[in-house]
Design a protein around this motif. Structure first.
Motif, PDB file in Angstrom:
ATOM      1  N   VAL A  35      -9.294 -55.399 -59.542  1.00 56.06           N
ATOM      2  CA  VAL A  35      -8.276 -55.592 -60.577  1.00 56.06           C
ATOM      3  C   VAL A  35      -8.902 -55.235 -61.923  1.00 56.06           C
ATOM      4  CG1 VAL A  35      -6.750 -57.210 -61.771  1.00 56.06           C
ATOM      5  CG2 VAL A  35      -7.070 -57.401 -59.301  1.00 56.06           C
ATOM      6  N   TYR A  36      -8.147 -54.456 -62.704  1.00 55.00           N
ATOM      7  CA  TYR A  36      -8.603 -54.047 -64.035  1.00 55.00           C
ATOM      8  C   TYR A  36      -7.649 -54.584 -65.096  1.00 55.00           C
ATOM      9  CZ  TYR A  36     -11.778 -50.774 -61.764  1.00 55.00           C
ATOM     10  OH  TYR A  36     -12.779 -50.229 -61.004  1.00 55.00           O
ATOM     11  N   ARG A  37      -8.218 -55.087 -66.175  1.00 52.79           N
ATOM     12  CA  ARG A  37      -7.425 -55.526 -67.319  1.00 52.79           C
ATOM     13  C   ARG A  37      -7.388 -54.398 -68.360  1.00 52.79           C
ATOM     14  NH1 ARG A  37     -10.152 -59.911 -69.201  1.00 52.79           N
ATOM     15  NH2 ARG A  37      -8.708 -61.526 -68.485  1.00 52.79           N
ATOM     16  N   HIS A  38      -6.190 -53.972 -68.700  1.00 47.75           N
ATOM     17  CA  HIS A  38      -6.014 -52.950 -69.739  1.00 47.75           C
ATOM     18  C   HIS A  38      -5.554 -53.615 -71.024  1.00 47.75           C
ATOM     19  CE1 HIS A  38      -4.752 -49.112 -71.592  1.00 47.75           C
ATOM     20  NE2 HIS A  38      -3.807 -49.872 -72.124  1.00 47.75           N
ATOM     21  N   GLN A  39      -6.141 -53.214 -72.139  1.00 45.40           N
ATOM     22  CA  GLN A  39      -5.735 -53.709 -73.446  1.00 45.40           C
ATOM     23  C   GLN A  39      -5.700 -52.540 -74.435  1.00 45.40           C
ATOM     24  OE1 GLN A  39      -8.928 -56.760 -73.680  1.00 45.40           O
ATOM     25  NE2 GLN A  39      -7.281 -58.240 -73.964  1.00 45.40           N
ATOM     26  N   HIS A  40      -4.660 -52.516 -75.281  1.00 46.54           N
ATOM     27  CA  HIS A  40      -4.624 -51.523 -76.356  1.00 46.54           C
ATOM     28  C   HIS A  40      -3.790 -52.050 -77.518  1.00 46.54           C
ATOM     29  CE1 HIS A  40      -0.742 -50.375 -74.426  1.00 46.54           C
ATOM     30  NE2 HIS A  40      -0.394 -50.046 -75.679  1.00 46.54           N
ATOM     31  N   TRP A  41      -4.021 -51.474 -78.662  1.00 46.14           N
ATOM     32  CA  TRP A  41      -3.306 -51.841 -79.876  1.00 46.14           C
ATOM     33  C   TRP A  41      -2.176 -50.836 -80.087  1.00 46.14           C
ATOM     34  CZ3 TRP A  41      -2.769 -55.863 -82.880  1.00 46.14           C
ATOM     35  CH2 TRP A  41      -2.231 -55.727 -84.169  1.00 46.14           C
ATOM     36  N   THR A 172     -23.001 -47.511 -59.168  1.00 45.30           N
ATOM     37  CA  THR A 172     -23.007 -46.633 -58.005  1.00 45.30           C
ATOM     38  C   THR A 172     -22.578 -47.340 -56.724  1.00 45.30           C
ATOM     39  OG1 THR A 172     -25.385 -47.055 -57.756  1.00 45.30           O
ATOM     40  CG2 THR A 172     -24.736 -45.047 -58.934  1.00 45.30           C
ATOM     41  N   TYR A 173     -22.407 -48.654 -56.757  1.00 43.87           N
ATOM     42  CA  TYR A 173     -21.915 -49.395 -55.595  1.00 43.87           C
ATOM     43  C   TYR A 173     -20.494 -49.916 -55.834  1.00 43.87           C
ATOM     44  CZ  TYR A 173     -21.741 -52.774 -51.760  1.00 43.87           C
ATOM     45  OH  TYR A 173     -21.378 -53.476 -50.638  1.00 43.87           O
ATOM     46  N   ARG A 174     -20.257 -50.539 -57.003  1.00 47.29           N
ATOM     47  CA  ARG A 174     -18.966 -51.163 -57.275  1.00 47.29           C
ATOM     48  C   ARG A 174     -18.019 -50.285 -58.079  1.00 47.29           C
ATOM     49  NH1 ARG A 174     -22.415 -55.270 -57.374  1.00 47.29           N
ATOM     50  NH2 ARG A 174     -22.799 -55.173 -59.617  1.00 47.29           N
ATOM     51  N   GLY A 175     -18.451 -49.080 -58.398  1.00 48.41           N
ATOM     52  CA  GLY A 175     -17.544 -48.125 -59.011  1.00 48.41           C
ATOM     53  C   GLY A 175     -17.346 -48.307 -60.503  1.00 48.41           C
ATOM     54  N   LEU A 176     -16.173 -47.909 -60.965  1.00 46.51           N
ATOM     55  CA  LEU A 176     -15.856 -47.948 -62.392  1.00 46.51           C
ATOM     56  C   LEU A 176     -15.825 -49.383 -62.891  1.00 46.51           C
ATOM     57  CD1 LEU A 176     -14.975 -46.338 -64.914  1.00 46.51           C
ATOM     58  CD2 LEU A 176     -12.618 -46.671 -64.146  1.00 46.51           C
ATOM     59  N   LEU A 177     -16.614 -49.671 -63.919  1.00 50.34           N
ATOM     60  CA  LEU A 177     -16.694 -51.015 -64.474  1.00 50.34           C
ATOM     61  C   LEU A 177     -15.856 -51.163 -65.731  1.00 50.34           C
ATOM     62  CD1 LEU A 177     -20.546 -51.627 -64.130  1.00 50.34           C
ATOM     63  CD2 LEU A 177     -18.734 -52.295 -62.529  1.00 50.34           C
ATOM     64  N   SER A 178     -15.812 -50.117 -66.561  1.00 53.89           N
ATOM     65  CA  SER A 178     -15.104 -50.247 -67.829  1.00 53.89           C
ATOM     66  C   SER A 178     -14.842 -48.883 -68.453  1.00 53.89           C
ATOM     67  CB  SER A 178     -15.919 -51.098 -68.812  1.00 53.89           C
ATOM     68  OG  SER A 178     -17.155 -50.459 -69.109  1.00 53.89           O
ATOM     69  N   ASP A 187     -11.204 -52.957 -68.154  1.00 54.52           N
ATOM     70  CA  ASP A 187     -12.364 -53.672 -67.630  1.00 54.52           C
ATOM     71  C   ASP A 187     -12.101 -54.167 -66.222  1.00 54.52           C
ATOM     72  OD1 ASP A 187     -14.249 -53.885 -70.029  1.00 54.52           O
ATOM     73  OD2 ASP A 187     -12.379 -54.664 -70.864  1.00 54.52           O
ATOM     74  N   GLN A 188     -13.092 -54.008 -65.353  1.00 55.57           N
ATOM     75  CA  GLN A 188     -13.006 -54.528 -63.993  1.00 55.57           C
ATOM     76  C   GLN A 188     -13.209 -56.042 -64.060  1.00 55.57           C
ATOM     77  OE1 GLN A 188     -16.033 -54.547 -60.484  1.00 55.57           O
ATOM     78  NE2 GLN A 188     -15.211 -52.467 -60.546  1.00 55.57           N
ATOM     79  N   ILE A 189     -12.136 -56.794 -63.781  1.00 56.19           N
ATOM     80  CA  ILE A 189     -12.221 -58.253 -63.868  1.00 56.19           C
ATOM     81  C   ILE A 189     -12.205 -58.906 -62.495  1.00 56.19           C
ATOM     82  CG2 ILE A 189     -11.154 -58.313 -66.152  1.00 56.19           C
ATOM     83  CD1 ILE A 189      -8.598 -59.352 -64.695  1.00 56.19           C
ATOM     84  N   CYS A 190     -11.910 -58.130 -61.461  1.00 56.41           N
ATOM     85  CA  CYS A 190     -11.893 -58.674 -60.105  1.00 56.41           C
ATOM     86  C   CYS A 190     -12.490 -57.656 -59.158  1.00 56.41           C
ATOM     87  CB  CYS A 190     -10.461 -58.992 -59.693  1.00 56.41           C
ATOM     88  SG  CYS A 190     -10.239 -59.247 -57.918  1.00 56.41           S
ATOM     89  N   TYR A 191     -13.366 -58.125 -58.297  1.00 56.03           N
ATOM     90  CA  TYR A 191     -13.960 -57.262 -57.275  1.00 56.03           C
ATOM     91  C   TYR A 191     -14.171 -58.102 -56.033  1.00 56.03           C
ATOM     92  CZ  TYR A 191     -17.639 -54.972 -54.610  1.00 56.03           C
ATOM     93  OH  TYR A 191     -18.362 -54.430 -53.602  1.00 56.03           O
TER      94      TYR A 191
END
Length: 223
Positions: A35-41, A172-178, A187-191
């Motif tokens: 799960v990724y959290r997206h934030q923008h202004w 290289t194991y858990r992929g895209l972090l941020s 941001d990756q908030i759940c794995y």
């Protein structure tokens, strides 16, 4: 006495160096949840929403076996791995396969003028495909991360040279972090993988996964 002290220090350093050895980490099992959290202004307020990616189930395409990828419930392609050759491949909705192999042995200062491998890899974790303005990446940070099997994966920080205000975090194991840019972030908030609730040293991610899975059916906004 000096000899034994020297021998002990040498052995300790040898064990430590061995323990710190970075190794290729094969992909995790049959189920992985991100799960990724997206934030923008948006000019007047901060906007926040969440993206969910699940790797689950097998499919055969052109004679090859892939793990299916779902972004927010929609099938988005598949991923397969050639473990003996330490290679990974992503196949898109048009059944076009792309190499997404990322070496864990890159160093700070490496300039990637063909960043398509990284950008395709990012898409297996988050349904974002940056445009051509992200065609040159610079590795500005490298760190090792201890995994559950006792070996180390690699964290990279990558900056976009055409747009230095955009950077990516990748493991290289858990992929895209941020993804961090001007007035936006992801941001990756759940794995979560298979039966494991949490990656090593990341218990807060396990709690977020559990909370997300418990609340999602109630259309609850994760805070």
């Amino acid at each position: 006495m000096k000899f034994f002290t020297f021998l002990f220090v040498s052995l300790f350093l040898g064990v430590y160096a061995k323990a710190q050895t970075i190794a290729y980490q094969p992909l995790h099992g049959d189920y992985t949840h991100y799960v990724y959290r997206h934030q923008h202004w948006n000019g007047s307020e901060n906007v926040e929403y969440f993206n969910r990616t699940i790797w689950s189930g097998d499919t055969t395409i052109n004679g090859e076996n892939y793990t299916r990828i779902f972004h927010n419930g929609l099938y988005s392609g598949g991923i397969r791995e050639d473990v003996p050759n330490q290679q990974r491949f992503f196949i898109d909705l048009n059944n076009i396969e792309k190499d997404i192999t990322i070496s864990p042995f890159l160093t700070v200062g490496t300039v990637l003028t063909d960043s398509s491998v990284f950008l395709n890899a990012f898409r297996t974790y988050l349904d974002i495909y940056p445009d051509n303005s992200y065609d040159t990446l610079l590795i500005t940070g490298v760190d090792s991360v201890l995994e559950a099997n006792g070996e180390y994966s690699t964290n990279y920080i990558l900056e976009c040279l055409p747009q230095p205000n955009v950077s990516f975090g990748f493991n290289t194991y858990r992929g895209l972090l941020s993804i961090n840019g001007f007035e936006f972030s992801e941001d990756q908030i759940c794995y979560r993988e298979d039966g494991e609730q949490t990656p090593p040293g990341k218990k807060h991610l396990g709690r977020l996964c559990a909370t997300w899975e418990f609340k999602k059916s109630l259309h609850w906004k994760l805070l």
